[in-house]
Design a protein around this motif. Structure first.
Motif, PDB file in Angstrom:
ATOM      1  N   TRP A  27       0.831  -1.207   0.000  1.00  3.63           N
ATOM      2  CA  TRP A  27       0.000   0.000   0.000  1.00  3.63           C
ATOM      3  C   TRP A  27       0.859   1.248   0.000  1.00  3.63           C
ATOM      4  CZ3 TRP A  27      -4.786   0.220  -1.426  1.00  3.63           C
ATOM      5  CH2 TRP A  27      -5.589  -0.917  -1.314  1.00  3.63           C
ATOM      6  N   LEU A  28       1.968   1.220   0.720  1.00  2.00           N
ATOM      7  CA  LEU A  28       2.881   2.355   0.691  1.00  2.00           C
ATOM      8  C   LEU A  28       3.448   2.557  -0.720  1.00  2.00           C
ATOM      9  CD1 LEU A  28       5.044   2.214   3.952  1.00  2.00           C
ATOM     10  CD2 LEU A  28       3.352   3.932   3.314  1.00  2.00           C
ATOM     11  N   GLN A  29       3.797   1.467  -1.376  1.00  2.00           N
ATOM     12  CA  GLN A  29       4.341   1.561  -2.728  1.00  2.00           C
ATOM     13  C   GLN A  29       3.310   2.118  -3.690  1.00  2.00           C
ATOM     14  OE1 GLN A  29       5.555  -2.503  -3.282  1.00  2.00           O
ATOM     15  NE2 GLN A  29       7.554  -2.197  -2.323  1.00  2.00           N
ATOM     16  N   ARG A  30       2.061   1.682  -3.556  1.00  2.00           N
ATOM     17  CA  ARG A  30       1.003   2.206  -4.424  1.00  2.00           C
ATOM     18  C   ARG A  30       0.737   3.681  -4.131  1.00  2.00           C
ATOM     19  NH1 ARG A  30      -4.338  -1.111  -4.384  1.00  2.00           N
ATOM     20  NH2 ARG A  30      -4.764   0.427  -6.035  1.00  2.00           N
ATOM     21  N   LEU A  31       0.753   4.052  -2.851  1.00  2.00           N
ATOM     22  CA  LEU A  31       0.533   5.447  -2.474  1.00  2.00           C
ATOM     23  C   LEU A  31       1.618   6.340  -3.063  1.00  2.00           C
ATOM     24  CD1 LEU A  31      -0.767   7.737  -0.819  1.00  2.00           C
ATOM     25  CD2 LEU A  31       0.572   6.947   1.149  1.00  2.00           C
ATOM     26  N   ALA A  32       2.862   5.889  -2.994  1.00  2.00           N
ATOM     27  CA  ALA A  32       3.980   6.691  -3.498  1.00  2.00           C
ATOM     28  C   ALA A  32       3.856   6.937  -4.991  1.00  2.00           C
ATOM     29  CB  ALA A  32       5.300   5.998  -3.172  1.00  2.00           C
ATOM     30  N   ALA A  33       3.255   5.991  -5.719  1.00  2.00           N
ATOM     31  CA  ALA A  33       3.140   6.114  -7.177  1.00  2.00           C
ATOM     32  C   ALA A  33       1.824   6.743  -7.628  1.00  2.00           C
ATOM     33  CB  ALA A  33       3.271   4.731  -7.817  1.00  2.00           C
ATOM     34  N   ALA A  34       0.858   6.856  -6.725  1.00  2.00           N
ATOM     35  CA  ALA A  34      -0.498   7.258  -7.121  1.00  2.00           C
ATOM     36  C   ALA A  34      -0.541   8.641  -7.752  1.00  2.00           C
ATOM     37  CB  ALA A  34      -1.429   7.207  -5.908  1.00  2.00           C
ATOM     38  N   GLU A  35       0.150   9.610  -7.164  1.00  2.00           N
ATOM     39  CA  GLU A  35       0.096  10.985  -7.651  1.00  2.00           C
ATOM     40  C   GLU A  35       0.630  11.098  -9.072  1.00  2.00           C
ATOM     41  OE1 GLU A  35       2.858  13.786  -6.052  1.00  2.00           O
ATOM     42  OE2 GLU A  35       1.383  15.406  -6.034  1.00  2.00           O
ATOM     43  N   GLN A  36       1.607  10.265  -9.415  1.00  3.65           N
ATOM     44  CA  GLN A  36       2.250  10.347 -10.726  1.00  3.65           C
ATOM     45  C   GLN A  36       1.531   9.539 -11.796  1.00  3.65           C
ATOM     46  OE1 GLN A  36       4.823  12.459 -11.109  1.00  3.65           O
ATOM     47  NE2 GLN A  36       4.608  12.936  -8.932  1.00  3.65           N
ATOM     48  N   SER A  37       0.492   8.796 -11.433  1.00  6.79           N
ATOM     49  CA  SER A  37      -0.127   7.895 -12.403  1.00  6.79           C
ATOM     50  C   SER A  37      -1.628   8.094 -12.570  1.00  6.79           C
ATOM     51  CB  SER A  37       0.130   6.435 -11.980  1.00  6.79           C
ATOM     52  OG  SER A  37      -0.433   6.181 -10.695  1.00  6.79           O
ATOM     53  N   GLN A  38      -2.267   8.851 -11.679  1.00  3.95           N
ATOM     54  CA  GLN A  38      -3.721   8.940 -11.691  1.00  3.95           C
ATOM     55  C   GLN A  38      -4.211  10.385 -11.757  1.00  3.95           C
ATOM     56  OE1 GLN A  38      -6.305   6.292 -11.508  1.00  3.95           O
ATOM     57  NE2 GLN A  38      -7.246   8.173 -12.285  1.00  3.95           N
ATOM     58  N   SER A  39      -5.003  10.708 -12.797  1.00  3.43           N
ATOM     59  CA  SER A  39      -5.664  12.011 -12.869  1.00  3.43           C
ATOM     60  C   SER A  39      -6.966  11.938 -12.072  1.00  3.43           C
ATOM     61  CB  SER A  39      -5.968  12.383 -14.322  1.00  3.43           C
ATOM     62  OG  SER A  39      -4.781  12.562 -15.064  1.00  3.43           O
ATOM     63  N   PHE A  40      -7.310  13.062 -11.433  1.00  6.23           N
ATOM     64  CA  PHE A  40      -8.558  13.102 -10.666  1.00  6.23           C
ATOM     65  C   PHE A  40      -8.932  14.545 -10.399  1.00  6.23           C
ATOM     66  CE2 PHE A  40      -5.121  12.988  -7.564  1.00  6.23           C
ATOM     67  CZ  PHE A  40      -5.471  13.972  -6.658  1.00  6.23           C
ATOM     68  N   GLN A  41     -10.146  14.738  -9.927  1.00  8.86           N
ATOM     69  CA  GLN A  41     -10.585  16.020  -9.428  1.00  8.86           C
ATOM     70  C   GLN A  41     -11.627  15.762  -8.355  1.00  8.86           C
ATOM     71  OE1 GLN A  41     -13.661  18.050 -12.201  1.00  8.86           O
ATOM     72  NE2 GLN A  41     -12.205  17.055 -13.600  1.00  8.86           N
ATOM     73  N   GLY A  42     -11.856  16.753  -7.505  1.00  8.63           N
ATOM     74  CA  GLY A  42     -12.829  16.550  -6.445  1.00  8.63           C
ATOM     75  C   GLY A  42     -12.822  17.674  -5.438  1.00  8.63           C
ATOM     76  N   HIS A  43     -13.560  17.464  -4.350  1.00  7.97           N
ATOM     77  CA  HIS A  43     -13.656  18.425  -3.257  1.00  7.97           C
ATOM     78  C   HIS A  43     -13.170  17.766  -1.969  1.00  7.97           C
ATOM     79  CE1 HIS A  43     -16.647  19.889  -6.184  1.00  7.97           C
ATOM     80  NE2 HIS A  43     -16.426  21.091  -5.681  1.00  7.97           N
ATOM     81  N   PHE A  44     -12.518  18.551  -1.123  1.00  6.45           N
ATOM     82  CA  PHE A  44     -12.116  18.029   0.173  1.00  6.45           C
ATOM     83  C   PHE A  44     -12.294  19.092   1.252  1.00  6.45           C
ATOM     84  CE2 PHE A  44      -8.145  19.746  -1.573  1.00  6.45           C
ATOM     85  CZ  PHE A  44      -7.597  20.437  -0.502  1.00  6.45           C
ATOM     86  N   VAL A  45     -12.341  18.621   2.489  1.00  2.00           N
ATOM     87  CA  VAL A  45     -12.480  19.486   3.664  1.00  2.00           C
ATOM     88  C   VAL A  45     -11.173  19.462   4.431  1.00  2.00           C
ATOM     89  CG1 VAL A  45     -13.700  19.845   5.844  1.00  2.00           C
ATOM     90  CG2 VAL A  45     -14.956  19.080   3.821  1.00  2.00           C
ATOM     91  N   TYR A  46     -10.746  20.631   4.874  1.00  2.00           N
ATOM     92  CA  TYR A  46      -9.539  20.746   5.684  1.00  2.00           C
ATOM     93  C   TYR A  46      -9.933  21.264   7.056  1.00  2.00           C
ATOM     94  CZ  TYR A  46      -5.014  22.430   7.357  1.00  2.00           C
ATOM     95  OH  TYR A  46      -3.883  22.665   8.101  1.00  2.00           O
ATOM     96  N   GLU A  47      -9.477  20.585   8.101  1.00  2.00           N
ATOM     97  CA  GLU A  47      -9.785  20.978   9.481  1.00  2.00           C
ATOM     98  C   GLU A  47      -8.493  21.165  10.254  1.00  2.00           C
ATOM     99  OE1 GLU A  47     -11.772  19.139  13.589  1.00  2.00           O
ATOM    100  OE2 GLU A  47     -11.766  17.980  11.721  1.00  2.00           O
TER     101      GLU A  47
END
Length: 318
Positions: A27-47
């Protein structure tokens, strides 16, 4: 697998959890590569500190592999950042000068080998965020110089749908959480900055800066990651920045020649982010040393006190 809140882990029940560290590595390996391989858009909340803000993000991976993203705050003061290839192109933030040294949501820069040295990483359960199934990772620091992190990773993409930072007492310092995530390409217009986004000044890297300064003490696992130089807002000289990271967390040491300016020492904390400033006397004049990052306040203070100039003797102004 049931989900156990990380706060209980931080408070001492970690070793009793029915989880497996080996399961976390993929999961760490997939997380490290996710930003460089997956396009996306969305909304998030910051607290942070009990205050909430909502944001929109467009994240596009080009055919050439270059990542372009735009982040827009939807409430309160206008805040916008555009980043291309990991470099901030423009920012409407009052802290634009520091934007190039900070990581922008949603993915933290990961060095898997480093993370394993500084954190005990486990799969601690499963959850559901923004209508998507997620796997929950717990990253427990091996010492008191960094925060615990709880990440809810999308099962399909390993993108972080939710991230919590907690201190040693299990108190929540920061929450980042998607309310919706769309795995789609962004329109070109959505990636363009508005007129509120001010271009960043070109940052020049100088290896000689790192040679001119040293830290007599750093938390175990933190190493120098980057060196930048930019114009100062209070003098004709430049501000040097030394960025240190442990594979997950990071902090910056800003070194600003004062040129006779009267500046007070300070210490502050807002959520997980701390800022500690101290005046340092060197053979070339007084310098304000400021440590900014997501580390405990005591850790930042100790780093600030350890900074020395290698050009002659340096001592703190009393």
């Amino acid at each position: 697998m049931r989900f156990i809140p990380l706060a209980s882990v931080v408070l001492g029940s970690w070793l009793a959890l029915p989880v497996a560290a080996a399961d976390a590595q993929p999961w760490l390996q997939r997380l490290a590569a996710a930003e460089q391989s997956q396009s996306f858009q969305g909304h998030f909340v910051y607290e942070r500190n009990g205050s909430f803000s909502t944001h929109r993000i467009w994240h596009q991976v080009g055919a050439d592999g270059v990542v372009r993203e735009r982040l827009l705050q939807l409430d309160g003061p206008v805040q916008e950042v555009v980043r291309v290839g990991g470099q901030v192109q423009c920012s409407s933030s009052a802290f634009a000068d520091q934007a190039a040294d900070t990581q922008i949501w949603p993915v933290r820069p990961l060095n898997i080998a480093q993370v394993g040295e500084s954190y005990d990483v486990r799969v601690v359960g499963a959850s559901r965020v923004a209508g998507r199934e997620a796997v929950v990772l717990g990253l427990i620091p091996r010492d008191q110089h960094r925060y615990a992190v709880e990440m809810h990773l999308d099962e399909a993409t390993a993108l972080p749908l939710k991230s919590l930072l907690l201190n040693a007492e299990g108190q929540l310092l920061e929450r980042l959480q998607f309310s919706d995530l769309q795995l789609v390409e962004s329109a070109e217009a959505d990636l363009h900055a508005s007129g509120e986004c001010k271009p960043m000044q070109v940052v020049e890297a100088r290896s000689s800066v790192a040679d001119a300064w040293r830290a007599d003490w750093l938390p175990a696992g933190f190493v120098l990651k980057a060196v930048t130089v930019r114009p100062s807002s209070i003098s004709a000289e430049s501000v040097a920045s030394l960025v240190y990271g442990d594979g997950l967390a990071s902090f910056s040491v800003f070194l600003e020649p004062l040129g006779g300016a009267a500046v007070e020492e300070a210490r502050s904390q807002l959520g997980p982010t701390v800022a500690v400033s101290r005046r340092l006397s060197t053979v070339e004049g007084d310098v304000m040393v400021t440590v900014v990052g997501e580390v405990p306040l005591g850790t930042a203070e100790r780093v600030a006190l350890s900074i020395r100039s290698t050009v002659g003797e340096a001592s703190a102004v009393q």
